[in-house]
Write a protein that holds these residues in place. Structure first.
Motif, mmCIF file in Angstrom:
data_model
loop_
_atom_site.group_PDB
_atom_site.id
_atom_site.type_symbol
_atom_site.label_atom_id
_atom_site.label_comp_id
_atom_site.label_asym_id
_atom_site.label_seq_id
_atom_site.Cartn_x
_atom_site.Cartn_y
_atom_site.Cartn_z
ATOM 1 N N THR A 131 -32.127 -6.954 5.068
ATOM 2 C CA THR A 131 -30.712 -6.977 4.776
ATOM 3 C C THR A 131 -30.608 -5.660 3.725
ATOM 4 O OG1 THR A 131 -30.546 -8.421 2.745
ATOM 5 C CG2 THR A 131 -29.555 -9.076 4.979
ATOM 6 N N GLN A 132 -31.237 -5.842 2.880
ATOM 7 C CA GLN A 132 -31.869 -4.510 1.821
ATOM 8 C C GLN A 132 -32.636 -4.106 1.736
ATOM 9 O OE1 GLN A 132 -30.833 -5.931 -2.295
ATOM 10 N NE2 GLN A 132 -31.530 -8.249 -1.359
ATOM 11 N N SER B 75 -23.533 -6.153 8.226
ATOM 12 C CA SER B 75 -23.388 -4.871 8.367
ATOM 13 C C SER B 75 -22.115 -4.299 7.569
ATOM 14 C CB SER B 75 -23.722 -4.184 9.446
ATOM 15 O OG SER B 75 -22.614 -4.161 10.544
ATOM 16 N N GLN C 80 -20.089 -6.782 5.454
ATOM 17 C CA GLN C 80 -19.578 -7.670 3.822
ATOM 18 C C GLN C 80 -20.005 -6.558 2.978
ATOM 19 O OE1 GLN C 80 -18.598 -10.066 3.780
ATOM 20 N NE2 GLN C 80 -19.407 -10.413 6.444
ATOM 21 N N PRO C 81 -18.994 -6.664 1.721
ATOM 22 C CA PRO C 81 -19.297 -5.649 0.641
ATOM 23 C C PRO C 81 -20.074 -5.935 0.094
ATOM 24 C CG PRO C 81 -17.619 -7.777 0.047
ATOM 25 C CD PRO C 81 -17.689 -7.636 1.372
ATOM 26 N N ASP C 82 -20.573 -4.514 -0.665
ATOM 27 C CA ASP C 82 -21.969 -4.928 -1.831
ATOM 28 C C ASP C 82 -22.320 -6.062 -2.628
ATOM 29 O OD1 ASP C 82 -22.583 -2.395 -0.571
ATOM 30 O OD2 ASP C 82 -21.806 -1.050 -2.498
ATOM 31 N N GLY C 83 -20.603 -6.511 -2.958
ATOM 32 C CA GLY C 83 -21.636 -7.861 -3.641
ATOM 33 C C GLY C 83 -21.424 -9.188 -3.135
ATOM 34 N N LYS D 51 -23.160 -8.162 -0.162
ATOM 35 C CA LYS D 51 -24.743 -7.593 0.666
ATOM 36 C C LYS D 51 -25.570 -8.323 -0.520
ATOM 37 C CE LYS D 51 -23.275 -4.072 3.936
ATOM 38 N NZ LYS D 51 -23.543 -3.131 4.443
ATOM 39 N N ASN D 52 -26.122 -7.419 -2.125
ATOM 40 C CA ASN D 52 -26.752 -8.036 -3.211
ATOM 41 C C ASN D 52 -26.808 -9.079 -3.163
ATOM 42 O OD1 ASN D 52 -26.446 -5.161 -2.705
ATOM 43 N ND2 ASN D 52 -24.976 -4.929 -4.735
ATOM 44 N N GLN D 53 -26.570 -9.970 -2.526
ATOM 45 C CA GLN D 53 -26.992 -11.572 -2.950
ATOM 46 C C GLN D 53 -27.595 -11.827 -1.689
ATOM 47 O OE1 GLN D 53 -24.292 -14.014 -5.102
ATOM 48 N NE2 GLN D 53 -22.850 -12.377 -4.523
ATOM 49 N N ASP E 220 -17.413 -13.948 -3.397
ATOM 50 C CA ASP E 220 -19.036 -13.462 -3.606
ATOM 51 C C ASP E 220 -19.483 -14.864 -4.938
ATOM 52 O OD1 ASP E 220 -17.456 -12.407 -6.319
ATOM 53 O OD2 ASP E 220 -18.491 -10.722 -5.492
#
Length: 367
Positions: free
Chosen positions: A17-18, A59, A61-64, A66-68, A209
């Motif tokens: 995912t990252q 894909s 989802q917002p960055d808040g 995705k970053n988790q 999030d």
């Protein structure tokens, strides 16, 4: 599906995912259920292609969020099942799979149908004691692609919590709440908050999030290289413990119960009135329960009320104690049922089984 059906696993997806250099940290085991169903001519039915569907979900989802997240492997079991068809043998197969991949993953997620989710989750809490990793069980009331489905939030929360090394037990992530698996019951057929733990507060919550966890209330870490029950997973394929659930109701006669309180039944969850009461004036029923106990059948007294423990302090409750019936304290039906299964598969019987049942193995009742 017959009781001899065996679930087979195939690795169908590795998603990062990252950072493409990351190795998979989470294993997602997809068993079927509403979460993955699609519309057919005969109605909703289990469907595959979960790899592509999850990739599309993440894909978007917002960055808040995705970053988790982190990378994961998806295991799709064959055949996919509606959880109404789930059998005790599947609990052992799933537990064996989790133990087999224990060293390869930081955590495990089980995508499961909601109808028997609490049974599977409770069983896994006993079968994965000592794993030392989070096992998160989730599903949804509505299929993944349905408008306003609860599935996306449940999957995302599970991915977040499955990375948390504070968690070393089996939990249910559903409808914004993180719940101890062996305290969970399904309480609604349609609400996004479809599960609850009547006698225990949620261990965590999430919204958007933000994901919280009360680490002080988690079970202490106990990591082992073996498991008392797992060693019997193969035996479970060949012979199965015989446990039944009986619910008392006004007018219930001993003649009606008699066929269910003899071999091959080995244990019974007896759902009683109030704080553990039964009609003690029904001498035939009391004699039947005592005879069953004397024959080696273990009978567990569990209240039909969702909240509160069995006390057996009333005369109508103490009569059950005199018959050899033991208390389930404030366990759910699902926990009592699966605990008896696991202990019986471990070869325990009679007084030895009773003593083991009275022990709090992994937070299944209040102390």
């Amino acid at each position: 599906m017959s009781q001899t059906t065996e679930l087979r696993e195939t690795v169908t997806l590795q998603t990062v995912t990252q950072d493409i250099s990351l190795s998979p940290r989470i294993a997602i085991i997809y068993t079927g259920g509403t979460i993955g169903m699609t519309q057919t001519d005969k109605g909703l039915a289990p469907s595959g292609n979960m790899a592509q569907r999850l990739s599309q979900l993440l894909s978007q989802q917002p960055d808040g969020i995705k970053n988790q997240l982190t990378s994961f492997d998806l295991f799709t079991l064959e055949p996919l099942i509606d959880s109404s068809n789930a059998q005790p043998e599947h609990w052992f197969q799933l537990a064996a799979m989790i133990w087999r991949y224990r060293d390869q993953y930081q955590g495990f997620i089980l995508l499961h149908g909601t109808d028997t989710l609490a049974y599977t989750a409770s069983a896994l809490s006993f079968l994965t004691q000592g794993l030392g990793k989070p096992v998160i069980v989730t599903g949804s009331q509505y299929p993944l692609e349905f408008e306003n489905s609860d599935a996306p939030n449940n999957v995302i929360a599970s991915l977040v919590y499955a990375q948390n090394n504070q968690i070393q037990e089996t939990l249910v992530a559903f409808g914004g709440h993180l719940l101890r698996a062996n305290r969970s019951s399904k309480i609604s057929t349609y609400s996004h908050q479809g599960f609850a733990t009547p006698n225990l507060e949620a261990l965590g919550h999430w919204r958007d999030d933000l994901f919280s966890l009360d680490g002080s209330r988690l079970l202490p870490a106990v990591v082992t290289d073996s498991n008392l029950y797992l060693s019997l997973s193969q035996a479970a394929q060949q012979h199965q413990a015989q446990v039944c659930v009986l619910k008392l109701h006004p007018g219930l006669s001993a003649d009606l119960l008699a066929p269910l309180l003899r071999a091959p039944v080995q244990a019974v969850v007896l759902e009683t009135f109030g704080s553990g009461n039964a009609p003690d004036q029904n001498q035939n029923l009391m004699a039947l329960l005592k005879a069953a106990n004397d024959s080696g059948i273990v009978i567990v007294n569990r209240s039909q009320c969702p909240n509160g423990p069995v006390s057996q302090s009333y005369a109508t409750g103490s009569a059950l104690s005199e018959c050899g019936v033991i208390s389930a304290v404030d366990m759910t039906c699902e926990a009592a049922f699966t605990k008896l299964h696991c202990l019986l598969q471990a070869g325990l019987q009679g007084d030895e089984l009773k003593q083991a049942f009275k022990r709090n193995h992994c937070g299944e009742f209040s102390v």
